[in-house]
Design a protein around this motif. Structure first.
Motif, PDB file in Angstrom:
ATOM      1  N   PHE A   9     -52.973  -9.528-151.320  1.00 20.17           N
ATOM      2  CA  PHE A   9     -53.596 -10.848-151.360  1.00 20.17           C
ATOM      3  C   PHE A   9     -52.539 -11.930-151.183  1.00 20.17           C
ATOM      4  CE2 PHE A   9     -55.393 -14.416-153.957  1.00 20.17           C
ATOM      5  CZ  PHE A   9     -56.396 -14.761-153.069  1.00 20.17           C
ATOM      6  N   GLY A  10     -51.385 -11.753-151.819  1.00 16.11           N
ATOM      7  CA  GLY A  10     -50.294 -12.718-151.668  1.00 16.11           C
ATOM      8  C   GLY A  10     -49.807 -12.812-150.235  1.00 16.11           C
ATOM      9  N   VAL A  11     -49.724 -11.679-149.555  1.00 19.61           N
ATOM     10  CA  VAL A  11     -49.307 -11.675-148.148  1.00 19.61           C
ATOM     11  C   VAL A  11     -50.305 -12.466-147.310  1.00 19.61           C
ATOM     12  CG1 VAL A  11     -48.954 -10.230-146.092  1.00 19.61           C
ATOM     13  CG2 VAL A  11     -48.008  -9.512-148.290  1.00 19.61           C
ATOM     14  N   ILE A  12     -51.584 -12.238-147.549  1.00 23.60           N
ATOM     15  CA  ILE A  12     -52.621 -12.949-146.796  1.00 23.60           C
ATOM     16  C   ILE A  12     -52.547 -14.447-147.074  1.00 23.60           C
ATOM     17  CG2 ILE A  12     -55.119 -13.288-146.581  1.00 23.60           C
ATOM     18  CD1 ILE A  12     -55.339 -10.205-147.118  1.00 23.60           C
ATOM     19  N   LEU A  13     -52.423 -14.824-148.340  1.00 24.27           N
ATOM     20  CA  LEU A  13     -52.315 -16.247-148.673  1.00 24.27           C
ATOM     21  C   LEU A  13     -51.094 -16.875-148.016  1.00 24.27           C
ATOM     22  CD1 LEU A  13     -53.212 -16.367-152.473  1.00 24.27           C
ATOM     23  CD2 LEU A  13     -54.520 -17.340-150.570  1.00 24.27           C
ATOM     24  N   TYR A  14     -49.952 -16.200-148.101  1.00 23.95           N
ATOM     25  CA  TYR A  14     -48.715 -16.725-147.512  1.00 23.95           C
ATOM     26  C   TYR A  14     -48.918 -16.960-146.021  1.00 23.95           C
ATOM     27  CZ  TYR A  14     -43.704 -17.331-146.754  1.00 23.95           C
ATOM     28  OH  TYR A  14     -42.471 -17.836-146.430  1.00 23.95           O
ATOM     29  N   GLN A  15     -49.520 -15.982-145.358  1.00 20.57           N
ATOM     30  CA  GLN A  15     -49.718 -16.100-143.922  1.00 20.57           C
ATOM     31  C   GLN A  15     -50.714 -17.212-143.585  1.00 20.57           C
ATOM     32  OE1 GLN A  15     -50.894 -12.462-141.958  1.00 20.57           O
ATOM     33  NE2 GLN A  15     -50.117 -13.191-140.004  1.00 20.57           N
ATOM     34  N   MET A  16     -51.756 -17.336-144.369  1.00 15.59           N
ATOM     35  CA  MET A  16     -52.740 -18.405-144.119  1.00 15.59           C
ATOM     36  C   MET A  16     -52.121 -19.786-144.306  1.00 15.59           C
ATOM     37  SD  MET A  16     -56.152 -16.845-145.928  1.00 15.59           S
ATOM     38  CE  MET A  16     -57.012 -18.399-145.831  1.00 15.59           C
ATOM     39  N   PRO A  53     -46.075 -28.766-146.147  1.00 16.49           N
ATOM     40  CA  PRO A  53     -45.977 -29.736-147.238  1.00 16.49           C
ATOM     41  C   PRO A  53     -47.298 -30.031-147.952  1.00 16.49           C
ATOM     42  CG  PRO A  53     -44.850 -30.558-145.278  1.00 16.49           C
ATOM     43  CD  PRO A  53     -45.591 -29.319-144.879  1.00 16.49           C
ATOM     44  N   ALA A  54     -48.428 -29.661-147.370  1.00 10.95           N
ATOM     45  CA  ALA A  54     -49.719 -29.903-148.014  1.00 10.95           C
ATOM     46  C   ALA A  54     -49.979 -28.939-149.169  1.00 10.95           C
ATOM     47  CB  ALA A  54     -50.843 -29.783-146.978  1.00 10.95           C
ATOM     48  N   VAL A  55     -49.183 -27.883-149.269  1.00  8.17           N
ATOM     49  CA  VAL A  55     -49.363 -26.896-150.344  1.00  8.17           C
ATOM     50  C   VAL A  55     -48.818 -27.480-151.644  1.00  8.17           C
ATOM     51  CG1 VAL A  55     -48.668 -24.606-151.159  1.00  8.17           C
ATOM     52  CG2 VAL A  55     -49.274 -24.947-148.755  1.00  8.17           C
ATOM     53  N   THR A  56     -49.597 -27.361-152.687  1.00 10.23           N
ATOM     54  CA  THR A  56     -49.174 -27.879-153.991  1.00 10.23           C
ATOM     55  C   THR A  56     -48.166 -26.930-154.640  1.00 10.23           C
ATOM     56  OG1 THR A  56     -50.910 -26.729-155.205  1.00 10.23           O
ATOM     57  CG2 THR A  56     -51.439 -28.933-154.343  1.00 10.23           C
ATOM     58  N   PRO A  57     -47.341 -27.428-155.553  1.00  9.59           N
ATOM     59  CA  PRO A  57     -46.412 -26.549-156.263  1.00  9.59           C
ATOM     60  C   PRO A  57     -47.140 -25.423-157.020  1.00  9.59           C
ATOM     61  CG  PRO A  57     -45.785 -28.839-156.606  1.00  9.59           C
ATOM     62  CD  PRO A  57     -47.115 -28.846-155.895  1.00  9.59           C
ATOM     63  N   GLY A  58     -48.304 -25.731-157.570  1.00 12.16           N
ATOM     64  CA  GLY A  58     -49.052 -24.715-158.296  1.00 12.16           C
ATOM     65  C   GLY A  58     -49.504 -23.571-157.411  1.00 12.16           C
ATOM     66  N   ALA A  61     -46.604 -21.391-156.515  1.00 19.30           N
ATOM     67  CA  ALA A  61     -46.244 -20.520-157.637  1.00 19.30           C
ATOM     68  C   ALA A  61     -47.179 -19.310-157.726  1.00 19.30           C
ATOM     69  CB  ALA A  61     -46.267 -21.313-158.939  1.00 19.30           C
ATOM     70  N   ILE A  62     -48.456 -19.527-157.473  1.00 12.13           N
ATOM     71  CA  ILE A  62     -49.423 -18.427-157.497  1.00 12.13           C
ATOM     72  C   ILE A  62     -49.086 -17.394-156.423  1.00 12.13           C
ATOM     73  CG2 ILE A  62     -51.836 -17.825-157.005  1.00 12.13           C
ATOM     74  CD1 ILE A  62     -52.572 -20.522-158.392  1.00 12.13           C
ATOM     75  N   VAL A  63     -48.836 -17.865-155.216  1.00 13.73           N
ATOM     76  CA  VAL A  63     -48.528 -16.952-154.117  1.00 13.73           C
ATOM     77  C   VAL A  63     -47.239 -16.184-154.404  1.00 13.73           C
ATOM     78  CG1 VAL A  63     -48.002 -16.771-151.657  1.00 13.73           C
ATOM     79  CG2 VAL A  63     -49.751 -18.373-152.435  1.00 13.73           C
ATOM     80  N   LYS A  64     -46.226 -16.869-154.887  1.00 16.47           N
ATOM     81  CA  LYS A  64     -44.959 -16.199-155.182  1.00 16.47           C
ATOM     82  C   LYS A  64     -45.122 -15.150-156.283  1.00 16.47           C
ATOM     83  CE  LYS A  64     -41.634 -19.409-153.367  1.00 16.47           C
ATOM     84  NZ  LYS A  64     -40.379 -20.102-153.591  1.00 16.47           N
ATOM     85  N   ARG A  65     -45.962 -15.433-157.258  1.00 16.84           N
ATOM     86  CA  ARG A  65     -46.193 -14.438-158.314  1.00 16.84           C
ATOM     87  C   ARG A  65     -46.925 -13.219-157.746  1.00 16.84           C
ATOM     88  NH1 ARG A  65     -48.824 -15.119-164.340  1.00 16.84           N
ATOM     89  NH2 ARG A  65     -48.582 -12.924-164.887  1.00 16.84           N
ATOM     90  N   CYS A  66     -47.857 -13.447-156.846  1.00 15.23           N
ATOM     91  CA  CYS A  66     -48.546 -12.325-156.205  1.00 15.23           C
ATOM     92  C   CYS A  66     -47.565 -11.449-155.417  1.00 15.23           C
ATOM     93  CB  CYS A  66     -49.632 -12.831-155.254  1.00 15.23           C
ATOM     94  SG  CYS A  66     -51.067 -13.570-156.042  1.00 15.23           S
TER      95      CYS A  66
END
Length: 79
Positions: A9-16, A53-58, A61-66
């Motif tokens: 899921f993290g890979v998919i989010l990162y790519q999106m 830059p539109a990605v929030t810090p929160g 953090a979620i993606v990096k934890r995934c």
């Protein structure tokens, strides 16, 4: 198990969010590339916010934890 699902899921989010994979796509036999893949995971991920830059810090953090290399550092469930 759920740990690998969270990672995927993290890979998919990162790519999106960035338009690219979190790590280089390695090709070849598993035996030839496994060392490179492990080394890729030891390196810090490229900042999602630097790429988008539109990605929030929160959210970053979620993606990096995934995508944490150690399963114990990932979310225990998708819930």
């Amino acid at each position: 198990g759920p740990e690998s699902d969270i990672y995927s899921f993290g890979v998919i989010l990162y790519q999106m969010l960035t338009g690219r994979l979190p790590y280089p796509l390695r090709q070849g036999s598993f035996r030839d590339i496994v060392g490179q893949m492990l080394e890729d995971q030891r390196q810090p991920l490229a900042s999602i916010r630097a790429l988008n830059p539109a990605v929030t810090p929160g959210l970053e953090a979620i993606v990096k934890r995934c995508l944490a290399p150690r399963t114990a550092h990932r979310y225990p469930t998708a819930r």
